[in-house]
Write a protein that holds these residues in place. Structure first.
Motif, PDB file in Angstrom:
ATOM      1  N   TYR A  11       4.856  15.556  59.359  1.00 62.19           N
ATOM      2  CA  TYR A  11       5.019  14.721  58.175  1.00 62.19           C
ATOM      3  C   TYR A  11       5.573  15.630  57.077  1.00 62.19           C
ATOM      4  O   TYR A  11       4.827  16.358  56.422  1.00 62.19           O
ATOM      5  N   GLU A  52      -6.269  10.588  53.853  1.00 63.50           N
ATOM      6  CA  GLU A  52      -5.943   9.176  54.079  1.00 63.50           C
ATOM      7  C   GLU A  52      -4.901   8.678  53.086  1.00 63.50           C
ATOM      8  O   GLU A  52      -4.044   7.853  53.433  1.00 63.50           O
ATOM      9  N   VAL A  60      -1.214  10.686  54.105  1.00 60.26           N
ATOM     10  CA  VAL A  60      -0.466  10.470  55.350  1.00 60.26           C
ATOM     11  C   VAL A  60       0.322   9.161  55.282  1.00 60.26           C
ATOM     12  O   VAL A  60       0.030   8.294  54.471  1.00 60.26           O
ATOM     13  N   THR A  94      -1.072   5.459  59.839  1.00 58.77           N
ATOM     14  CA  THR A  94      -1.444   6.632  60.636  1.00 58.77           C
ATOM     15  C   THR A  94      -2.779   6.359  61.324  1.00 58.77           C
ATOM     16  O   THR A  94      -3.705   5.826  60.721  1.00 58.77           O
ATOM     17  N   SER A  95      -2.893   6.727  62.583  1.00 59.01           N
ATOM     18  CA  SER A  95      -4.113   6.451  63.344  1.00 59.01           C
ATOM     19  C   SER A  95      -5.273   7.296  62.822  1.00 59.01           C
ATOM     20  O   SER A  95      -5.081   8.364  62.224  1.00 59.01           O
ATOM     21  N   ASP A 119      -5.127  10.792  64.172  1.00 59.91           N
ATOM     22  CA  ASP A 119      -4.190  11.694  63.510  1.00 59.91           C
ATOM     23  C   ASP A 119      -4.679  12.067  62.108  1.00 59.91           C
ATOM     24  O   ASP A 119      -4.410  13.187  61.638  1.00 59.91           O
ATOM     25  N   VAL A 120      -5.377  11.171  61.445  1.00 59.01           N
ATOM     26  CA  VAL A 120      -5.991  11.523  60.159  1.00 59.01           C
ATOM     27  C   VAL A 120      -6.957  12.691  60.350  1.00 59.01           C
ATOM     28  O   VAL A 120      -6.965  13.648  59.564  1.00 59.01           O
TER      29      VAL A 120
END
Length: 217
Positions: A33, A55, A58, A62-63, A66-67
């Motif tokens: 990212y 949170e 991102v 975003t899942s 992945d967070v």
């Protein structure tokens, strides 16, 4: 005169934003990212703990997995740089010293992780006698929940009506309100003043000297 004062950390007594921004951008880059946040953009995302920061930073959708990965990378990066550019705001050290000399009990209450909170205070204010330094701890509630304020009040051995909460954000003022104690909103921090003012602080201070005058009047 108030007998105990509880301070927020980031944006209130310490200017931490550059180290946070650097760690955030490094963590995001590791995930591919490549949006590089500025100090000003990062200021709008801090105040509610590291996970909420991630949170907010991102990309949308975003899942959760992945967070958590970005959060892991962020903590790794921040652990290496958390004290590189961080410094006390101008005038804060002198004001804290004056309050300490007058017998006012002092504490820190932050949503930053507890280990980083304690490490920064130990490095930047090792000459100040703190009754308590409390950051976010697992299995404890974050601000604006007043849990830590009540804990600090007990450690200070003071009634709530002799305490004051000082912070730069709506979260801080809400924390004071939720605990039933008076509040000072400082204007030099990270949250836009007009947003924070909507939570109706008892006082607003535009510099540390004004803050001191409110506290010891």
């Amino acid at each position: 005169m108030y007998k105990g004062v509880i301070f927020d950390l980031d944006g209130t007594v310490l200017d931490t934003i550059e180290d946070i921004k650097d760690a955030l951008n490094e963590a995001l880059g590791k995930m591919g990212y490549f949006h590089s946040y500025s100090n000003e953009e990062t200021m709008l995302m801090v105040g509610s703990g590291f996970k909420v920061l991630i949170e907010r930073a991102v990309p949308e959708n975003t899942s959760d997995e992945d967070v958590e990965k970005v959060l892991h990378y962020f903590i790794e990066a921040y652990d290496k740089c958390y004290d590189k550019k961080t410094k006390a705001f101008s005038g804060i050290r002198e004001v804290l010293g004056t309050m300490m000399d007058k017998g006012i009990k002092l504490a820190i209450n932050s949503n930053k992780q507890d280990d980083f909170t304690k490490a920064l205070i130990a490095k930047c204010f090792n000459d100040i006698n703190w009754t308590a330094v409390i950051g976010y701890r697992n299995n404890h509630k974050k601000k604006p929940d007043p849990e830590s304020v009540f804990e600090i009040a007990k450690l200070m051995n003071l009634p709530l009506n002799e305490l004051l909460y000082v912070g730069d954000s709506d979260v801080d003022i809400m924390t004071g309100h939720n605990a039933g104690i008076d509040t000072i909103l400082v204007s030099w921090g990270y949250r836009p003043l007009e947003i924070a003012k909507k939570t109706k602080p008892k006082y607003i201070a535009n510099n540390p000297k004004e803050m001191l005058e409110i506290i010891i009047k």
